[in-house]
Design a protein around this motif. Structure first.
Motif, short mmCIF file in Angstrom:
data_model
loop_
_atom_site.label_atom_id
_atom_site.label_comp_id
_atom_site.label_asym_id
_atom_site.label_seq_id
_atom_site.Cartn_x
_atom_site.Cartn_y
_atom_site.Cartn_z
N VAL A 20 0.83 -1.20 0.00
CA VAL A 20 0.00 0.00 0.00
C VAL A 20 0.88 1.26 0.00
CG1 VAL A 20 -0.25 0.28 2.51
CG2 VAL A 20 -2.09 1.00 1.01
N ASP A 21 0.38 2.34 -0.54
CA ASP A 21 1.08 3.62 -0.54
C ASP A 21 0.37 4.55 0.45
OD1 ASP A 21 2.16 6.13 -0.99
OD2 ASP A 21 2.13 5.96 -3.17
N LEU A 22 1.04 4.78 1.57
CA LEU A 22 0.51 5.68 2.59
C LEU A 22 1.56 6.75 2.94
CD1 LEU A 22 -1.30 3.15 4.97
CD2 LEU A 22 -2.37 5.05 3.75
N VAL A 23 2.28 7.20 1.95
CA VAL A 23 3.33 8.20 2.17
C VAL A 23 2.72 9.45 2.80
CG1 VAL A 23 5.01 9.71 1.03
CG2 VAL A 23 4.77 7.34 0.30
N GLY A 24 3.31 9.88 3.91
CA GLY A 24 2.87 11.10 4.58
C GLY A 24 1.56 10.99 5.35
N ALA A 25 1.04 9.80 5.53
CA ALA A 25 -0.25 9.62 6.22
C ALA A 25 -0.13 9.94 7.71
CB ALA A 25 -0.75 8.19 6.04
N ASP A 26 -1.18 10.47 8.30
CA ASP A 26 -1.23 10.76 9.72
C ASP A 26 -2.04 9.66 10.41
OD1 ASP A 26 -1.19 11.79 12.26
OD2 ASP A 26 -2.30 13.61 11.78
N LEU A 27 -1.34 8.73 11.02
CA LEU A 27 -1.98 7.60 11.69
C LEU A 27 -1.54 7.52 13.14
CD1 LEU A 27 -1.56 5.06 8.76
CD2 LEU A 27 -3.68 6.20 9.45
N LYS A 28 -1.38 8.66 13.76
CA LYS A 28 -0.88 8.69 15.14
C LYS A 28 -1.91 8.12 16.12
CE LYS A 28 -2.28 13.44 15.80
NZ LYS A 28 -1.91 14.73 15.35
N ALA A 29 -1.38 7.45 17.14
CA ALA A 29 -2.16 6.93 18.26
C ALA A 29 -3.28 5.96 17.85
CB ALA A 29 -2.72 8.08 19.10
N ILE A 30 -3.09 5.22 16.77
CA ILE A 30 -4.10 4.27 16.31
C ILE A 30 -3.65 2.84 16.64
CG2 ILE A 30 -5.24 3.33 14.25
CD1 ILE A 30 -5.16 6.12 13.08
N ASP A 36 -0.73 -6.14 8.46
CA ASP A 36 0.28 -6.51 7.46
C ASP A 36 0.53 -5.31 6.55
OD1 ASP A 36 1.87 -7.48 5.41
OD2 ASP A 36 0.65 -9.26 5.04
N PHE A 37 1.67 -4.64 6.79
CA PHE A 37 2.12 -3.53 5.97
C PHE A 37 3.39 -3.94 5.22
CE2 PHE A 37 0.24 0.03 8.80
CZ PHE A 37 -0.75 0.34 7.89
N SER A 38 3.54 -5.21 4.91
CA SER A 38 4.76 -5.66 4.24
C SER A 38 4.94 -4.95 2.90
CB SER A 38 4.76 -7.18 4.04
OG SER A 38 3.63 -7.60 3.31
N HIS A 39 6.15 -4.46 2.67
CA HIS A 39 6.54 -3.78 1.43
C HIS A 39 5.71 -2.53 1.13
CE1 HIS A 39 9.25 -7.08 0.68
NE2 HIS A 39 8.26 -7.89 0.97
N ALA A 40 5.09 -1.96 2.16
CA ALA A 40 4.30 -0.74 1.99
C ALA A 40 5.21 0.49 1.92
CB ALA A 40 3.32 -0.59 3.15
N SER A 41 4.74 1.53 1.24
CA SER A 41 5.45 2.81 1.16
C SER A 41 4.81 3.77 2.15
CB SER A 41 5.35 3.39 -0.25
OG SER A 41 6.00 2.55 -1.16
N MET A 42 5.53 4.05 3.25
CA MET A 42 4.97 4.89 4.30
C MET A 42 5.98 5.92 4.79
SD MET A 42 2.83 1.94 6.32
CE MET A 42 4.28 0.94 6.61
N SER A 43 6.87 6.35 3.91
CA SER A 43 7.86 7.35 4.33
C SER A 43 7.15 8.63 4.75
CB SER A 43 8.86 7.63 3.20
OG SER A 43 8.22 8.20 2.10
N LYS A 44 7.73 9.29 5.73
CA LYS A 44 7.24 10.56 6.26
C LYS A 44 5.85 10.46 6.88
CE LYS A 44 10.10 13.14 3.05
NZ LYS A 44 10.14 14.07 1.92
N SER A 45 5.40 9.24 7.20
CA SER A 45 4.10 9.07 7.85
C SER A 45 4.24 9.27 9.35
CB SER A 45 3.54 7.68 7.57
OG SER A 45 3.21 7.57 6.21
N ASN A 46 3.13 9.58 10.00
CA ASN A 46 3.12 9.82 11.44
C ASN A 46 2.44 8.65 12.14
OD1 ASN A 46 3.05 10.80 14.02
ND2 ASN A 46 1.74 12.55 13.56
#
Length: 127
Positions: A20-30, A36-46
């Motif tokens: 999945v592509d979640l670059v820059g996503a705000d997922l704080k305190a969840i 399963d986030f294997s091989h996901a793109s989540m750079s700069k996410s919170n």
């Protein structure tokens, strides 16, 4: 995929989000344990204060992500890219970090007891 769409799918019961592509996503305190986030793109996410225990993050790109105080105990971070990530006060007890890139990461007060770190790149990591 944006954070809102992701959360709708997750709350509907979906647990597999590999590639999945979640670059820059705000997922704080969840609470995302066992996701399963294997091989996901989540750079700069919170993910500050997020619960990611037992999550599969193998091969994921978490470069420059905010994982401050995140619960990652027993998570699979094998070959994950955590370059420049903020892991201050994160719980990585029992995590699999074999082959992970932790270069330039902030590891101050991070818990590593029982973590597997063979071949992890710790170049210029701050601890």
């Amino acid at each position: 995929m944006d954070a809102k769409e992701f959360l709708q799918l997750y709350r509907a019961g979906r647990k597999v989000f590999s590639n999945v592509d979640l670059v820059g996503a705000d997922l704080k305190a969840i609470d995302l344990h066992k996701i399963d986030f294997s091989h996901a793109s989540m750079s700069k996410s919170n993910f500050a204060n997020a619960k990611l225990c037992r999550a599969n993050l193998s091969g994921a790109d978490l470069s420059y992500a905010n994982l401050n105080s995140a619960d990652l105990h027993r998570a699979n971070l094998r070959h994950a890219n955590l370059k420049g990530a903020d892991l201050r006060k994160a719980d990585l007890r029992g995590a699999d970090l074999r082959g992970a890139n932790l270069s330039w990461a902030n590891l101050q007060e991070t818990l590593f007891e029982g973590a597997q770190m063979t071949n992890a790149n710790l170049y210029n990591a701050k601890n």
